[in-house]
Every structure is written in structure tokens, then in C-alpha cells.
Design an enzyme around this catalytic site. Sequence first.
Site, short mmCIF file in Angstrom:
data_model
loop_
_atom_site.label_atom_id
_atom_site.label_comp_id
_atom_site.label_asym_id
_atom_site.label_seq_id
_atom_site.Cartn_x
_atom_site.Cartn_y
_atom_site.Cartn_z
N GLY A 48 18.14 48.45 -29.86
CA GLY A 48 18.07 48.10 -31.27
C GLY A 48 17.23 46.88 -31.57
N HIS A 54 9.09 49.89 -30.53
CA HIS A 54 10.07 50.98 -30.50
C HIS A 54 9.60 52.15 -31.36
CE1 HIS A 54 12.89 47.42 -29.86
NE2 HIS A 54 13.15 48.17 -28.81
N GLY A 165 9.11 52.20 -22.92
CA GLY A 165 7.93 51.37 -23.15
C GLY A 165 7.37 50.79 -21.86
N LYS A 167 6.12 47.94 -21.54
CA LYS A 167 6.38 46.50 -21.37
C LYS A 167 7.44 46.28 -20.29
CE LYS A 167 8.57 43.72 -24.20
NZ LYS A 167 9.48 43.01 -23.26
N ASP A 168 8.44 47.15 -20.27
CA ASP A 168 9.46 47.09 -19.21
C ASP A 168 9.03 48.02 -18.09
OD1 ASP A 168 11.54 45.35 -20.47
OD2 ASP A 168 11.37 46.89 -22.00
N VAL A 194 2.84 47.61 -27.33
CA VAL A 194 2.33 47.30 -28.66
C VAL A 194 2.36 45.78 -28.80
CG1 VAL A 194 2.70 47.59 -31.14
CG2 VAL A 194 3.16 49.49 -29.58
N SER A 204 12.12 42.43 -28.82
CA SER A 204 13.22 42.02 -29.71
C SER A 204 13.53 40.55 -29.48
CB SER A 204 14.47 42.86 -29.44
OG SER A 204 14.17 44.23 -29.61
O1 PAF Z 1 14.72 48.96 -22.59
C1 PAF Z 1 15.85 48.87 -23.13
O2 PAF Z 1 15.99 48.63 -24.35
C2 PAF Z 1 17.11 49.09 -22.29
O3 PAF Z 1 16.96 48.54 -21.03
C3 PAF Z 1 17.53 50.56 -22.23
C4 PAF Z 1 16.51 51.41 -21.52
C5 PAF Z 1 17.77 51.10 -23.62
C6 PAF Z 1 18.85 50.67 -21.44
O4 PAF Z 1 19.85 49.92 -22.02
#
Ligand code: PAF
Length: 297
Positions: A48, A54, A165, A167-168, A194, A204
Site C-alpha cells: 500500500g 505501483h 517491481g 526496485k526490489d 519508476v 513508499s
Molecule cells: O514489495 C512489497 O511491497 C512487499 O515486499 C510484498 C511483495 C508485497 C510482500 O509483502
Amino acid sequence: MMGSHRDTETQRGALSRVPVVRTRAEVREVVREARRAGRTVALVPTMGFLHEGHLSLLDQARAGADVVMMSIFVNPLQFGPAEDLDRYPRDLERDLELAATRGTDLVFAPGAAEMYPHGAPGVQVVPGALAERLCGASRAGHFQGVLTVVAKLFGIFQPDVAVFGQKDLQQATLIRRMVDDLDIPVRVEVAPIVREADGLAMSSRNVYLSASERERALSLSRGLERARALWAAGEGEAAALRAALWSTMAVPGVEPEYAEVVDARTLEPVERAAGGAVMAVAARVGKTRLIDNAILP
Ligand code: PAF
């Protein structure tokens, strides 16, 4: 719109919000209906406090499936005791409006008791050595928490495709590996980072940054830009690229955690940077931990 008849919370006035459900049973019913109608399902898992990054995942999901669903759950399992679980930014109403702008069909926003009715699950997904490098070196247990909740979401939604994404990047690599190793029938897609107009990768957690910290945070993306320019000019030694990353992050108020050039699949450091290798950085700016990366073309 998918599942609108069972939406108890969102149609009481605002037309511009996505239907939201709170229970796993409701998700399963919506997915069952979609399947019965011969429609494919995409899932975008998030925690969120949505931003354009996102929303770009939703766009990619829409391109690959008939029905697009998003989960919004701040997963306690992936936060260490000294991390920001309690202050992690949350604004479900705003998220529902933003998700609606991209035609999302359903949001699943469970509470912790719905996701983990018996507390932390006794059986969890152990990520192995891939989770010990980069971010895993300073965030013990983080990727186990991520993989466990993602495996659970895959079980609940049984999506055809799931979008994460870039980024992660370590997270995305581990999720691909989990799906492969455990034969989970879902196609994992990774969408590009992005960035804000000045280059800062959207996150976030950027909301934590003061104006001066935000300026210093640019040292991460600037380092990546500088190293990428060096590489484009013919510098293939990973050590030289790493040095450019470290020196650009050598800014007062920025504590670099790592700056590495790694193989995209194994996340092992490389000596020479070939196309497809990843430059990855992490740094603490004030109290905020930021990450960024770039894949060499
Ligand atoms: O990337 C994220 O926001 C979180 O690590 C995920 C993949 C939703 C798991 O909680």
C-alpha cells in the site's frame, strides 16, 4: 466490474474507488467466478501507500491478464524488531482511489488476523543463500517473511501472472526462484523502476525524507547514473564501477550500506560487468533505508 456485488465497503458513495474485500474466502470466490468465465487473473502484491511505481505494475498486469487484482497488506513477518512496521505509511482510502485510476478490479486488504489467524505461521518459506547477500546481510529474516506472504498470496489468488517491481530486485529474484524451485504455477513479471523527475526511485518510504534528506537521497540514483555512464564509455571492471557508486554516495548524512555489481540471476558479485549485470546500492539517509539499482543494457 469483477466482484462488485460482494463489495460491502466501497460502493457506499464513492464511485472512483476499487471494490475491496477483507477475507481470503471472498478473494477465492471472485477468482472462481473469473475462472468460470474463462478469464485470466493477474495479481499485484503491495504493502500500500501507492505511488506511480505501483500503478505501473497495475498497467503491466492489465496488459497480461483479463482481471487485475491487488493485495495491500503491511506484512509484519518481513519487518525486523528495530524496523518501521508501526510507522510504515498507510492510507487505504487514497490507495483505493489511485488503484481505480488504473482500472483495478479488486483490492484485497486483509488484517493481520485474517492473514495469520494462528499468529506467525509455523511453516515458512526458507529462501536459502540468495537471501543472505545485499539487503539480506542487514535484514535477517526479511526475505523469509516476504516469500512466506507471497507464497500465501499465490495460494489465495492462484493468479496466472504476478507483477513485482525491479526496485526490489533481490525480492523479485527470490520470488522467481521460489516459483521455479517449488513449481508454483504462476508467471512472475518484473516491471521497470519508476523514478521522480530528478531521478529518485519511487518508494513508499520516500515520505519519511525531510527536504534536505531527499536532496541527499539523490546520491543513490546519481551514483548509478555515473557508473552507467562509465560502463557505456567502456569501463568493464566492476571494481571501477563500485568505486564510482561509493564515491557518489560519499555525502554527509548518507550512510552507504552496499554498492555492488552482481549477476542478475545469482546475485553473486562479478569481476567484469557484462550487459545484463546489475548495479545495486543501499544507503541510510537519516533514519530511512533506501535501495536502488540499474540493470546494465
Ligand atoms: O514489495 C512489497 O511491497 C512487499 O515486499 C510484498 C511483495 C508485497 C510482500 O509483502
